[in-house]
Design an enzyme around this catalytic site. Structure first.
Site, PDB file in Angstrom:
ATOM      1  N   LYS A  91       0.824  -1.215   0.000  1.00 43.38           N
ATOM      2  CA  LYS A  91       0.000   0.000   0.000  1.00 43.38           C
ATOM      3  C   LYS A  91       0.859   1.267   0.000  1.00 43.38           C
ATOM      4  CE  LYS A  91      -4.271  -2.049   1.407  1.00 43.38           C
ATOM      5  NZ  LYS A  91      -3.816  -3.454   1.595  1.00 43.38           N
TER       6      LYS A  91
HETATM    7  C1  LIG Z   1      -4.378  -4.543   0.957  1.00 42.96           C
HETATM    8  C2  LIG Z   1      -3.600  -5.820   0.848  1.00 42.96           C
HETATM    9  C3  LIG Z   1      -3.951  -6.847  -0.058  1.00 42.96           C
HETATM   10  C4  LIG Z   1      -5.191  -6.743  -0.944  1.00 42.96           C
HETATM   11  O1  LIG Z   1      -5.078  -5.773  -1.937  1.00 42.96           O
HETATM   12  P1  LIG Z   1      -6.382  -5.255  -2.716  1.00 42.96           P
HETATM   13  O2  LIG Z   1      -5.931  -4.080  -3.490  1.00 42.96           O
HETATM   14  O3  LIG Z   1      -7.387  -4.889  -1.647  1.00 42.96           O
HETATM   15  O4  LIG Z   1      -6.871  -6.371  -3.580  1.00 42.96           O
HETATM   16  C5  LIG Z   1      -3.151  -7.963  -0.138  1.00 42.96           C
HETATM   17  N1  LIG Z   1      -2.075  -8.112   0.658  1.00 42.96           N
HETATM   18  C6  LIG Z   1      -1.702  -7.160   1.553  1.00 42.96           C
HETATM   19  C7  LIG Z   1      -0.523  -7.412   2.420  1.00 42.96           C
HETATM   20  C8  LIG Z   1      -2.444  -5.983   1.683  1.00 42.96           C
HETATM   21  O5  LIG Z   1      -2.085  -5.048   2.578  1.00 42.96           O
END
Ligand SMILES: *Cc1c(COP(=O)(O)O)cnc(C)c1O
Length: 486
Positions: free
Chosen positions: A124
């Site tokens: 993120k």
């Molecule tokens: C947010 C997240 C996901 C999922 O990603 P999306 O964009 O919601 O599909 C997968 N793995 C981790 C570690 C995350 O923080």
């Protein structure tokens, strides 16, 4: 570049006009009116670029109302070796998203793309760090300020706080369930001492936090008076920032545009893989986009059957890959809009049906809502699912076979990616977090702690700054009012 709502609202705003917002006024999600195309000579030129310059090239196609010199400066401020420094041995921070070959046999190749070397050790950061700089830039231009109110069970909140800390004109009020996050995640958020970051530990569960945020968002008068905003995963700028690393992964894994690659993406809200879909629509030679889910398999079910059936709370499991524990996928509507040939009236009907009847059915069977499931394959999508037992096994397998420790979400990705290897097409699996964040399961799998990047050794011992509060929207509103002076 103008933007359209997936539900057909008449206005066509610019990038800057949707930057600080979330949903379109009709409840739809924003997408560009058409996808810019990148092929041939231009794609070849991009092969040589640094990550920051590549980010600039992608961004300038979507953010046409921001002066190019400003956009370039923002990309260079964001994508630095210092920000994405939490590399493993053998990775170069300057690459921002380094690639590592995991296995190669009989023409089948599996590669890991590290997206988790940023400040909070999860992917993120790739988008949120840019968002922090874009927000600060846009607010300074308007002489405005913004108070972000959000709810988190872990990754999103910390990524938002690390992106917004110290930024002028921005405050963050992040609600989390008191004593329900892991010790590491709690320490990451609560140890921030920046005066513009406010951690509210709510006496309740994550849903209580989210309900309070919804109550605040629905109070339009309060929202306007206190200049409240959000940073959730449907934010268009976050999606664009994620498009960049699909280009980067492709260009780093290939030597000519004749070659194709596939991506496997550990998925929850469909934000990450939605960016892959957009890269593919822009002409990037992607063969397959493989959605990997955990036990919360609402997306795997759709890509196997054409039936989208959101889950009730009782059917939403708490798993050891918690950032993928979703009951419905908030970015999925963007893909459905393209799948339906951009028919916004049908999108509106289908997502209204999600609210009233819990889902829709595009399988083509008698009495269903459409037959577009047959076209899913043209968009390259495939899927698979992984369980707690699979995660443990994959974490052990990766340690033994590849010599690296992977986190639980990435383990879901590797498990599913290995089921979709094709000779002659490199499979890139996206690493969405580093194992230190999910140490409890690493201990269960390997009988030892995960390695921690330098600087995180004693994070739990740092002084923590947070306010415990009952699950009461009125109390949170009063707190925000008091601390913004608005
Ligand atoms: C947010 C997240 C996901 C999922 O990603 P999306 O964009 O919601 O599909 C997968 N793995 C981790 C570690 C995350 O923080």
């Amino acid at each position: 570049m103008q933007y359209v709502s997936t539900r057909g609202h008449a206005a066509t705003p610019s990038f800057s006009e949707i930057l600080l917002g979330g949903l379109a006024p009709d409840g739809g999600l924003y997408l560009p009116a058409q996808y810019p195309q990148v092929r041939g000579a231009e794609l070849d030129q991009w092969r040589k670029l640094s990550y920051a310059d590549l980010a600039f090239e992608v961004l300038r196609k979507f953010a046409t109302d921001i002066p190019e010199a400003d956009l370039k400066a923002l990309a260079h401020k964001t994508y630095t070796a210092d920000v994405y420094r939490n590399t493993r041995a053998g990775e170069h921070a300057a690459e921002i998203t380094p690639l590592r070959t995991l296995e190669e046999q009989g023409g089948k190749k599996l590669v890991l793309q590290s997206l988790s070397n940023g400040p909070t050790l999860a992917f993120k950061d790739m988008a949120m760090q840019l968002l922090g700089n874009l927000f600060e830039y846009a607010l300074a231009k308007q002489g405005a300020e913004l108070n972000i109110v959000g709810a988190t069970s872990g990754d999103t909140g910390s990524a938002a706080e690390y992106a917004m800390r110290g930024k002028k004109g921005i405050r963050v009020f992040m609600l989390s369930p008191h004593k329900k996050m892991s010790a590491f995640q709690t320490a990451q958020m609560f140890s921030l001492q920046d005066p513009n970051i406010f951690n509210l530990a709510i006496e309740g569960v994550f849903d209580d936090c989210q309900d309070i945020v919804k109550a605040i968002s629905n109070d339009l008068e309060y929202k306007a008076a206190k200049k409240i905003g959000t940073v959730n995963s449907i934010n268009w700028a976050r999606v664009v920032a994620q498009v960049v690393y699909y280009f980067r992964g492709y260009l780093a894994a290939t030597t000519s545009n004749e070659q194709k690659v596939s991506f496997t993406v550990p998925s929850g809200n469909f934000g990450n893989i939605c960016a892959g879909h957009i890269a593919r629509m822009m002409g990037l030679p992607i063969d397959k986009l493989v959605v990997a889910t955990n036990e919360n398999d609402v997306l795997d079910e759709f890509f196997r059957t054409g039936i989208y059936r959101v889950r009730k709370s009782a059917e939403t499991y708490h798993t050891s890959s918690p950032s993928m524990d979703i009951s419905k996928a908030s970015n999925f509507e963007r893909f459905v809009y393209d799948l339906l040939g951009r028919d916004s009236a049908r999108v509106k009907d289908l997502f209204h049906k999600v609210e009233t009847a819990g889902g829709f059915d595009l399988s083509g069977q008698a009495g269903c809502d459409g037959n577009e499931f047959a076209s899913v394959i043209q968009y390259g999508f495939a899927s698979g699912r992984s369980t707690h037992a699979d995660r443990l096994e994959t974490i052990r397998f990766a340690e033994k076979t590849y010599g690296i420790t992977v986190d639980t979400h990435t383990a879901d990705g590797i498990k599913v990616a290995r089921e979709h290897l094709t000779p002659g097409v490199t499979m890139i699996v996206l690493e969405t977090a580093l194992p230190a964040k999910f140490n409890e399961t690493i201990r269960e799998a390997l009988g030892r702690d995960a390695d921690r990047p330098a600087g995180f050794e004693n994070i739990e011992a740092l002084p923590q700054r947070f306010e415990v509060m009952p699950a009461d929207a009125a109390r949170v509103k009063a707190y925000v009012a008091q601390h913004t002076g608005l």
